[in-house]
Write a protein that holds these residues in place. Structure first.
Motif, mmCIF file in Angstrom:
data_model
loop_
_atom_site.group_PDB
_atom_site.id
_atom_site.type_symbol
_atom_site.label_atom_id
_atom_site.label_comp_id
_atom_site.label_asym_id
_atom_site.label_seq_id
_atom_site.Cartn_x
_atom_site.Cartn_y
_atom_site.Cartn_z
ATOM 1 N N VAL A 166 -70.629 -78.675 64.558
ATOM 2 C CA VAL A 166 -70.275 -79.696 63.574
ATOM 3 C C VAL A 166 -71.004 -79.448 62.263
ATOM 4 O O VAL A 166 -72.011 -78.747 62.213
ATOM 5 N N GLU A 167 -70.493 -80.114 61.214
ATOM 6 C CA GLU A 167 -71.005 -79.887 59.856
ATOM 7 C C GLU A 167 -71.481 -81.173 59.186
ATOM 8 O O GLU A 167 -71.847 -81.156 58.019
ATOM 9 N N GLY A 168 -71.456 -82.286 59.892
ATOM 10 C CA GLY A 168 -71.758 -83.570 59.262
ATOM 11 C C GLY A 168 -73.235 -83.779 58.983
ATOM 12 O O GLY A 168 -74.084 -82.939 59.266
ATOM 13 N N LEU A 169 -73.538 -84.950 58.442
ATOM 14 C CA LEU A 169 -74.915 -85.277 58.094
ATOM 15 C C LEU A 169 -75.779 -85.575 59.303
ATOM 16 O O LEU A 169 -76.980 -85.342 59.300
ATOM 17 N N SER A 170 -75.185 -86.119 60.349
ATOM 18 C CA SER A 170 -75.966 -86.551 61.502
ATOM 19 C C SER A 170 -75.309 -86.058 62.782
ATOM 20 O O SER A 170 -74.166 -85.603 62.791
ATOM 21 N N VAL A 171 -76.069 -86.175 63.862
ATOM 22 C CA VAL A 171 -75.566 -85.769 65.174
ATOM 23 C C VAL A 171 -74.804 -86.942 65.783
ATOM 24 O O VAL A 171 -75.334 -88.049 65.862
ATOM 25 N N HIS A 182 -77.227 -72.923 57.595
ATOM 26 C CA HIS A 182 -77.244 -73.846 56.457
ATOM 27 C C HIS A 182 -76.065 -73.503 55.551
ATOM 28 O O HIS A 182 -75.629 -72.356 55.468
ATOM 29 N N ASP A 183 -75.578 -74.515 54.857
ATOM 30 C CA ASP A 183 -74.388 -74.340 54.033
ATOM 31 C C ASP A 183 -74.542 -75.206 52.789
ATOM 32 O O ASP A 183 -75.383 -76.112 52.736
ATOM 33 N N ARG A 184 -73.734 -74.916 51.810
ATOM 34 C CA ARG A 184 -73.726 -75.713 50.577
ATOM 35 C C ARG A 184 -72.277 -75.975 50.188
ATOM 36 O O ARG A 184 -71.437 -75.079 50.258
ATOM 37 N N LEU A 185 -71.994 -77.203 49.786
ATOM 38 C CA LEU A 185 -70.687 -77.542 49.253
ATOM 39 C C LEU A 185 -70.676 -77.260 47.755
ATOM 40 O O LEU A 185 -71.655 -77.541 47.054
ATOM 41 N N GLY A 279 -77.126 -83.678 39.856
ATOM 42 C CA GLY A 279 -77.353 -85.032 40.373
ATOM 43 C C GLY A 279 -76.792 -85.300 41.752
ATOM 44 O O GLY A 279 -76.707 -86.468 42.163
ATOM 45 N N ALA A 280 -76.413 -84.261 42.487
ATOM 46 C CA ALA A 280 -75.877 -84.467 43.841
ATOM 47 C C ALA A 280 -76.433 -83.384 44.765
ATOM 48 O O ALA A 280 -76.392 -82.197 44.424
ATOM 49 N N ALA A 281 -76.953 -83.811 45.905
ATOM 50 C CA ALA A 281 -77.471 -82.871 46.907
ATOM 51 C C ALA A 281 -76.335 -82.512 47.856
ATOM 52 O O ALA A 281 -75.946 -83.332 48.695
ATOM 53 N N LEU A 282 -75.816 -81.326 47.711
ATOM 54 C CA LEU A 282 -74.637 -80.936 48.482
ATOM 55 C C LEU A 282 -74.941 -79.898 49.558
ATOM 56 O O LEU A 282 -74.027 -79.275 50.100
ATOM 57 N N ALA A 283 -76.230 -79.713 49.890
ATOM 58 C CA ALA A 283 -76.592 -78.819 50.995
ATOM 59 C C ALA A 283 -76.395 -79.551 52.319
ATOM 60 O O ALA A 283 -76.476 -80.782 52.390
ATOM 61 N N ARG A 284 -76.139 -78.797 53.360
ATOM 62 C CA ARG A 284 -75.967 -79.409 54.681
ATOM 63 C C ARG A 284 -76.366 -78.420 55.771
ATOM 64 O O ARG A 284 -76.365 -77.202 55.562
ATOM 65 N N ASP A 285 -76.698 -78.968 56.922
ATOM 66 C CA ASP A 285 -77.003 -78.165 58.097
ATOM 67 C C ASP A 285 -75.754 -78.034 58.952
ATOM 68 O O ASP A 285 -74.967 -78.981 59.082
ATOM 69 N N LEU A 286 -75.581 -76.863 59.541
ATOM 70 C CA LEU A 286 -74.527 -76.648 60.528
ATOM 71 C C LEU A 286 -75.197 -76.671 61.902
ATOM 72 O O LEU A 286 -76.213 -76.016 62.106
ATOM 73 N N ARG A 287 -74.605 -77.395 62.831
ATOM 74 C CA ARG A 287 -75.267 -77.617 64.126
ATOM 75 C C ARG A 287 -74.373 -77.240 65.303
ATOM 76 O O ARG A 287 -73.163 -77.448 65.259
#
Length: 309
Positions: A166-171, A182-185, A279-287
């Motif tokens: 999954v790619e979302g913010l939370s589990v 890790h990924d960036r939008l 002004g936007a944090a667009l990094a995310r974790d891939l899990r």
């Protein structure tokens, strides 16, 4: 209660494992019975003769009876030893049947792997991982279901998948996870869009107020973007795959926000242009995710290891 009755009662209390010899001891006794030699039995089982003698003595103390008579001419079973050997044979045969059944279960488990993954991972990362897995496990049949993060969680929790990504913010609730990448939008547009020619970075507030080509609700990309901007304008177009969003952006339909993993070729070929954002944090974790308390095993464990390589 008499002393004899008390001793008899003590013999049947406690764990069965403490009252019944282990399989190794029983296999040794069967080898002594078959070969007529403690030394021969020790060699067959790959242990020293002193170790074999010690194991027989320990078993005799545990059972409270003599099992083997030792002499210079060899070893022979006592009457009690012959009776115990008959019982031991049945136990060992049952253990062999148990082992064969467990092996069959492992073979069945290892013959297939069901993977559920959100779209970006399914399209841009999983193909390489699955090729590497095939080199390790050529006999494992892999099925892949691609969907958004919500769908991945549903399939795992309903036992329709062995491992998810999954790619979302939370589990999602009910799942354990491990970060695998890790990924960036990034914001992209076709070269003819006004944003492609702007000099300064796009402000997060302007991005939030602009109708965008977006993935559907429930997708990890949509969740991360919504959280980073504090809300989104009504979508210009809402599509169910990363490939569809990218194609719409390339066609000039409007700006889109996509994984950096998904647009490398389009940026290099100038079919899309990256628009800087402030002004936007667009990094995310891939899990990687799996049901809570059920750590991946077999092919799922091997695939998880490959994602970390």
């Amino acid at each position: 209660m008499s002393n004899a009755e008390e001793r008899a009662g003590q013999g049947t209390t406690g764990s069965l494992a403490h009252r019944v010899p282990d399989l190794g001891a029983l296999e040794l006794l069967l080898a002594v019975a078959r070969l007529g030699s403690l030394g021969g039995a020790a060699r067959e089982l790959g242990i020293t003769q002193p170790a074999a003698s010690s194991r027989i003595r320990s078993m005799e103390r545990q059972l409270g009876v003599a099992l083997v008579d030792r002499s210079p001419r060899g070893s022979r079973l006592t009457d009690a030893g012959a009776l115990v050997t008959d019982w031991a044979r049945r136990i060992v045969e049952a253990a062999e049947a148990f082992d064969a059944g467990a092996q069959a279960l492992r073979v069945r488990r290892d013959s297939r792997l069901r993977v559920a993954a959100s779209m970006t991972i399914a399209e841009y990362l999983l193909p390489g991982w699955l090729l590497a897995l095939r080199a390790q496990r050529p006999d494992t049949a892999v099925s892949l279901h691609a969907g958004n993060s919500t769908v991945v969680a549903e399939r795992l929790l309903s036992d329709e998948a062995d491992l998810g990504f999954v790619e979302g913010l939370s589990v999602p609730a009910g799942l354990d996870s491990a970060v695998i990448a890790h990924d960036r939008l990034i914001v992209v547009t076709a070269p003819g869009h006004p944003w492609a020619r702007r000099r300064g970075a796009l402000q997060a507030s302007e991005l939030a107020a602009t109708p965008l080509i977006l993935r559907e609700k429930g997708s990890g990309t949509r969740q991360v973007l919504d959280a980073a901007l504090g809300g989104l304008a009504r979508p210009l177009i809402e599509l169910s795959s990363t490939t569809a969003v990218k194609a719409a952006a390339v066609s000039g339909a409007g700006p889109a926000v996509l994984s950096e993993l998904a647009v490398g070729e389009e940026l290099a070929m100038r079919r899309l242009v990256r628009v800087p954002v402030e002004g936007a944090a667009l990094a995310r974790d891939l899990r990687a995710v799996w049901p809570t308390g059920h750590r991946p095993t077999g092919p799922a464990r091997d695939l998880l290891s490959l994602t970390r390589g």
